[in-house]
Design an enzyme around this catalytic site. Sequence first.
Site, PDB file in Angstrom:
ATOM      1  N   ARG A   1       0.797  -1.127   0.022  1.00  0.00           N
ATOM      2  CA  ARG A   1      -0.040  -0.136   0.063  1.00  0.00           C
ATOM      3  C   ARG A   1       0.656   1.251   0.056  1.00  0.00           C
ATOM      4  O   ARG A   1       2.106   1.210   0.081  1.00  0.00           O
ATOM      5  CB  ARG A   1      -0.944  -0.033   1.083  1.00  0.00           C
ATOM      6  CG  ARG A   1      -0.735  -0.614   2.443  1.00  0.00           C
ATOM      7  CD  ARG A   1       0.341   0.066   3.355  1.00  0.00           C
ATOM      8  NE  ARG A   1       0.520   1.481   3.558  1.00  0.00           N
ATOM      9  CZ  ARG A   1       0.915   2.246   3.634  1.00  0.00           C
ATOM     10  NH1 ARG A   1       2.478   1.919   3.773  1.00  0.00           N
ATOM     11  NH2 ARG A   1       0.877   3.569   3.861  1.00  0.00           N
ATOM     12  N   GLY A   2       0.268   2.430  -0.112  1.00  0.00           N
ATOM     13  CA  GLY A   2       0.973   3.662  -0.289  1.00  0.00           C
ATOM     14  C   GLY A   2       1.275   3.858  -1.688  1.00  0.00           C
ATOM     15  O   GLY A   2       1.432   2.914  -2.450  1.00  0.00           O
ATOM     16  N   ALA A   3       1.062   5.231  -2.156  1.00  0.00           N
ATOM     17  CA  ALA A   3       0.448   5.594  -3.548  1.00  0.00           C
ATOM     18  C   ALA A   3       1.908   4.989  -4.492  1.00  0.00           C
ATOM     19  O   ALA A   3       1.672   4.500  -5.418  1.00  0.00           O
ATOM     20  CB  ALA A   3       0.485   6.939  -3.604  1.00  0.00           C
TER      21      ALA A   3
ATOM     22  N   ARG B   1      -7.387   0.109  -6.755  1.00  0.00           N
ATOM     23  CA  ARG B   1      -7.516   1.154  -5.883  1.00  0.00           C
ATOM     24  C   ARG B   1      -7.770   2.409  -6.479  1.00  0.00           C
ATOM     25  O   ARG B   1      -6.759   2.821  -7.391  1.00  0.00           O
ATOM     26  CB  ARG B   1      -6.390   1.147  -4.478  1.00  0.00           C
ATOM     27  CG  ARG B   1      -6.348  -0.238  -3.990  1.00  0.00           C
ATOM     28  CD  ARG B   1      -5.495   0.224  -2.606  1.00  0.00           C
ATOM     29  NE  ARG B   1      -6.153   0.985  -1.624  1.00  0.00           N
ATOM     30  CZ  ARG B   1      -5.223   1.440  -0.831  1.00  0.00           C
ATOM     31  NH1 ARG B   1      -4.027   1.162  -0.543  1.00  0.00           N
ATOM     32  NH2 ARG B   1      -6.182   2.291   0.206  1.00  0.00           N
TER      33      ARG B   1
ATOM     34  N   GLN C   1      -1.859   2.273   9.893  1.00  0.00           N
ATOM     35  CA  GLN C   1      -0.707   2.269   9.241  1.00  0.00           C
ATOM     36  C   GLN C   1       0.384   3.035  10.182  1.00  0.00           C
ATOM     37  O   GLN C   1       1.845   2.584   9.963  1.00  0.00           O
ATOM     38  CB  GLN C   1      -0.806   2.847   8.027  1.00  0.00           C
ATOM     39  CG  GLN C   1      -1.406   2.335   7.005  1.00  0.00           C
ATOM     40  CD  GLN C   1      -3.001   2.440   6.934  1.00  0.00           C
ATOM     41  OE1 GLN C   1      -3.363   2.868   7.786  1.00  0.00           O
ATOM     42  NE2 GLN C   1      -3.505   2.487   5.643  1.00  0.00           N
TER      43      GLN C   1
ATOM     44  N   ASP D   1      -1.733  10.960  -1.734  1.00  0.00           N
ATOM     45  CA  ASP D   1      -2.137   9.908  -2.636  1.00  0.00           C
ATOM     46  C   ASP D   1      -2.561  10.788  -3.982  1.00  0.00           C
ATOM     47  O   ASP D   1      -2.533  10.074  -5.310  1.00  0.00           O
ATOM     48  CB  ASP D   1      -3.546   9.354  -2.224  1.00  0.00           C
ATOM     49  CG  ASP D   1      -3.044   8.168  -1.201  1.00  0.00           C
ATOM     50  OD1 ASP D   1      -2.773   8.454  -0.082  1.00  0.00           O
ATOM     51  OD2 ASP D   1      -2.583   6.987  -1.701  1.00  0.00           O
TER      52      ASP D   1
ATOM     53  N   ASN E   1      -5.490  12.429   0.999  1.00  0.00           N
ATOM     54  CA  ASN E   1      -4.205  11.640   1.598  1.00  0.00           C
ATOM     55  C   ASN E   1      -4.873  10.809   2.724  1.00  0.00           C
ATOM     56  O   ASN E   1      -6.296  11.027   2.759  1.00  0.00           O
ATOM     57  CB  ASN E   1      -3.285  12.359   2.369  1.00  0.00           C
ATOM     58  CG  ASN E   1      -2.020  11.508   2.924  1.00  0.00           C
ATOM     59  OD1 ASN E   1      -1.569  10.793   2.271  1.00  0.00           O
ATOM     60  ND2 ASN E   1      -1.895  11.787   4.217  1.00  0.00           N
ATOM     61  N   LYS E   2      -4.411   9.848   3.635  1.00  0.00           N
ATOM     62  CA  LYS E   2      -5.148   9.059   4.270  1.00  0.00           C
ATOM     63  C   LYS E   2      -6.315   9.979   5.199  1.00  0.00           C
ATOM     64  O   LYS E   2      -5.792  11.119   5.677  1.00  0.00           O
ATOM     65  CB  LYS E   2      -4.271   8.415   5.369  1.00  0.00           C
ATOM     66  CG  LYS E   2      -4.802   7.375   6.421  1.00  0.00           C
ATOM     67  CD  LYS E   2      -5.468   6.494   5.804  1.00  0.00           C
ATOM     68  CE  LYS E   2      -5.022   5.868   4.531  1.00  0.00           C
ATOM     69  NZ  LYS E   2      -5.846   4.737   3.778  1.00  0.00           N
TER      70      LYS E   2
END
Length: 340
Positions: A45-47, A88, A195, A236, A246-247
């Site tokens: 995960r993570g862009a 995603r 996370q 993101d 973002n998150k």
Amino acid sequence: MLPTIAWRGRSVIMIDQRKLPGQETYVRCSTYIQVAQAIEKMVIRGAPAIGIAAAYGVALGAMALTAGTGRSLDRDFEKIYQRLERTRPTARNLFWALERMKAVYERTRQQGLRAIRTALLEEAKAIEREDSVTNRAIGRHGQTLLRDGWTILTHCNAGGLATAEYGTALGVIRAAVAEGKRVRVFADETRPFLQGARLTVWELDKDGVPVVLITDSMAGWFLRRGDVDAVVVGADRIARNGDTANKIGTYSLAVLAKENSVPFYVAAPMSTVDPTLADGGGIPIEERSPDEVREVGGHLVTLPYAEVRNPAFDVTPAAYITAIITERGVCRPPFEKGLK
Ligand code: MRU
């Protein structure tokens, strides 16, 4: 640094981020479908890391292509592309990497399967390599904004695990430490997927960077007390005007930072900037499974049928962002001009 993802033989291996910090295990993917599922299930995960994984997914898909040329080859490639594209929706880097892979396919599609496969694998490896270089440049520019002795608040994980190996927000912190600055990090736990608690704490601890874990709802209090000197987060997707997805929880943090006159920095590669979006209104926000909210560490914490909302990201309006740090430098408002 961390081996987030690597090409080995005819497959791609990834550290299983669902199992950290308890277990350091790796998942091997030898088909593009396995890569797509790994992205969906948050093995990776993570862009930027999602983009790298998808690029390797295309390379793996190409290895299984059988039609030599023409329409059926195009159709088979499109199937691979669309499966990976569906994984995603929010991270711009996923689509950016896939578009790069498609451009390589289009350039080589007349040259036969061998040439196509070689070129696609080379491109995926280049995307991975460039990510490390880019992150280090972000770190170099970003660290100039941090002073010796500062406490930095971060949200989610924008570190080595979210990229090829160095990190964007955590890259800025790593670069500051490398410059000899003594910095301490406050890591938001980042409900519901944790996370921050599971990945950021683990990653910084491995590097010997002092890290303090807080729950998301504590951030405002520490900002108000003057315990935080700067907030640094990843992104993101960034619209042309600087609005940043973002998150989930990033927006609240940005508002609280502004309220308390604490600088709020976004660190991201240019590949996170979506040139098709004038502002954040059009950023697609992923809604994830309600069970991620109903459960903590696999244990139910509410009624099993409780109604839940679970947007994975939010959009922080540009007005709350002090600067956006990219590999090209530090961009200050108005962002439209700088990002261009
Ligand atoms: O749902 P995730 O874990 O993929 O979300 C990750 C983030 O929000 C990160 O902050 C962002 O992708 C930047 S990573 C360098």
